[in-house]
Design a protein around this motif. Structure first.
Motif, PDB file in Angstrom:
ATOM      1  N   UNK A  25      47.957 -25.423  76.619  1.00  0.00           N
ATOM      2  CA  UNK A  25      49.328 -24.895  76.545  1.00  0.00           C
ATOM      3  C   UNK A  25      49.454 -23.454  77.042  1.00  0.00           C
ATOM      4  N   UNK A  26      48.354 -22.695  77.071  1.00  0.00           N
ATOM      5  CA  UNK A  26      48.381 -21.309  77.546  1.00  0.00           C
ATOM      6  C   UNK A  26      48.046 -21.173  79.028  1.00  0.00           C
ATOM      7  N   UNK A  27      47.745 -22.298  79.674  1.00  0.00           N
ATOM      8  CA  UNK A  27      47.304 -22.244  81.070  1.00  0.00           C
ATOM      9  C   UNK A  27      48.533 -22.194  81.980  1.00  0.00           C
ATOM     10  N   UNK A  28      48.987 -20.995  82.267  1.00  0.00           N
ATOM     11  CA  UNK A  28      50.197 -20.813  83.061  1.00  0.00           C
ATOM     12  C   UNK A  28      49.863 -20.759  84.545  1.00  0.00           C
ATOM     13  N   UNK A  29      50.897 -20.808  85.360  1.00  0.00           N
ATOM     14  CA  UNK A  29      50.699 -20.687  86.806  1.00  0.00           C
ATOM     15  C   UNK A  29      50.106 -19.328  87.165  1.00  0.00           C
ATOM     16  N   UNK A  30      50.321 -18.320  86.317  1.00  0.00           N
ATOM     17  CA  UNK A  30      49.809 -16.980  86.618  1.00  0.00           C
ATOM     18  C   UNK A  30      48.315 -16.886  86.367  1.00  0.00           C
ATOM     19  N   UNK A  31      47.757 -17.824  85.641  1.00  0.00           N
ATOM     20  CA  UNK A  31      46.305 -17.927  85.534  1.00  0.00           C
ATOM     21  C   UNK A  31      45.763 -18.844  86.625  1.00  0.00           C
ATOM     22  N   UNK A  32      46.594 -19.776  87.066  1.00  0.00           N
ATOM     23  CA  UNK A  32      46.185 -20.719  88.111  1.00  0.00           C
ATOM     24  C   UNK A  32      46.073 -20.032  89.468  1.00  0.00           C
TER      25      UNK A  32
END
Length: 265
Positions: A243-250
């Protein structure tokens, strides 16, 4: 490209909205190599819920929103195929309450994705449900059949929802199919090769798996796409719960993927 993109991600201009920053990041990334088939092991929903002291189902629901955001970004960048480990056959060992809730989330999520004007229409997505469908409740099975049928002619991209799935089941299913053909006299042992085996996999007619990502810090494949992972597949294990894996980490991860791909050429 990397330094500019990192700056945009971590220090977006105050006059810009996140949508504008996202579009700039995508345009920059499209100058590098884009994986054609990305797979996600969406792990950590339950642990996220425990740490935030909320119901487990809320973690799973937020996990679906994470998938929608990542799927949208992947399609914008030109990824042709996304595979997700939505539900393992082993998950049926969990409590009936959680299994039933997960089935309802899956049914509602599939209906939402295929709703008129949503992502399926916008990006021309073909949805495939990959797994032992005989294990599904009748109402979920009916939804699955409708979703697959209504999207089967879309050709721009493919979303493989592995549900309920394990590689062991997929591989044994392929073996059984080939054995039945042999018993019916439709092939001889000399006909059996990797190409024939792959043809009878549940996940057939796919792009080679370029990149597999697993969240939650667990470093194992957990019986997911064991046949499809090959010597050129990149595998990334990250500490974030799904749930914390956002596009900004991707995005920074994609930069590293592109750099590693260049080094391997």
């Amino acid at each position: 490209m990397g330094s500019l993109l990192d700056w945009l991600i971590h220090f977006p201009p105050l006059l810009w909205g996140l949508e504008q920053v996202e579009e700039v990041a995508i345009r920059a990334l499209k100058h590098g190599k884009i994986p054609q088939h990305v797979a996600f092991v969406m792990d950590g929903n339950r642990r996220w819920a425990r740490e935030h002291r909320v119901e487990t189902i809320e973690g799973h629901s937020l996990g679906f929103e994470t998938l929608k955001n990542l799927l949208r970004v992947c399609l914008k960048m030109g990824v042709k195929e996304v595979s997700t480990f939505a539900f393992s056959i082993e998950n049926f060992k969990r409590s009936k309450h959680e299994v039933d809730a997960l089935m309802d989330i899956a049914k509602n999520s599939l209906n939402q994705i295929t709703a008129h004007g949503d992502m399926v229409d916008q990006y021309g997505i073909r949805i495939r449900i990959v797994g032992d469908l005989a294990l599904l409740k009748p109402d979920v099975y009916e939804t699955v059949v409708n979703v697959v049928e209504s999207t089967k002619n879309n050709t721009r991209a493919t979303l493989n929802v592995c549900f309920p799935y394990t590689s062991r089941h997929e591989i044994s299913n392929s073996v059984q199919s080939i054995v039945h053909l042999a018993e019916d006299g439709k092939l001889v042992p000399e006909d059996i090769d990797e190409s024939l085996f792959e043809k009878h996999l549940l996940l057939n007619d796919s792009h080679p798996l370029d990149w597999l990502i697993r969240t939650s810090g667990v470093e194992r494949l957990s019986d997911f796409l064991l046949w499809q992972v090959h010597e050129d597949s990149q595998i990334s294990f990250i500490d974030s719960y799904w749930p914390d894996f956002s596009i900004w980490r991707f995005f920074p991860m994609l930069i590293r993927y592109q750099l590693q791909s260049q080094q391997g050429e």
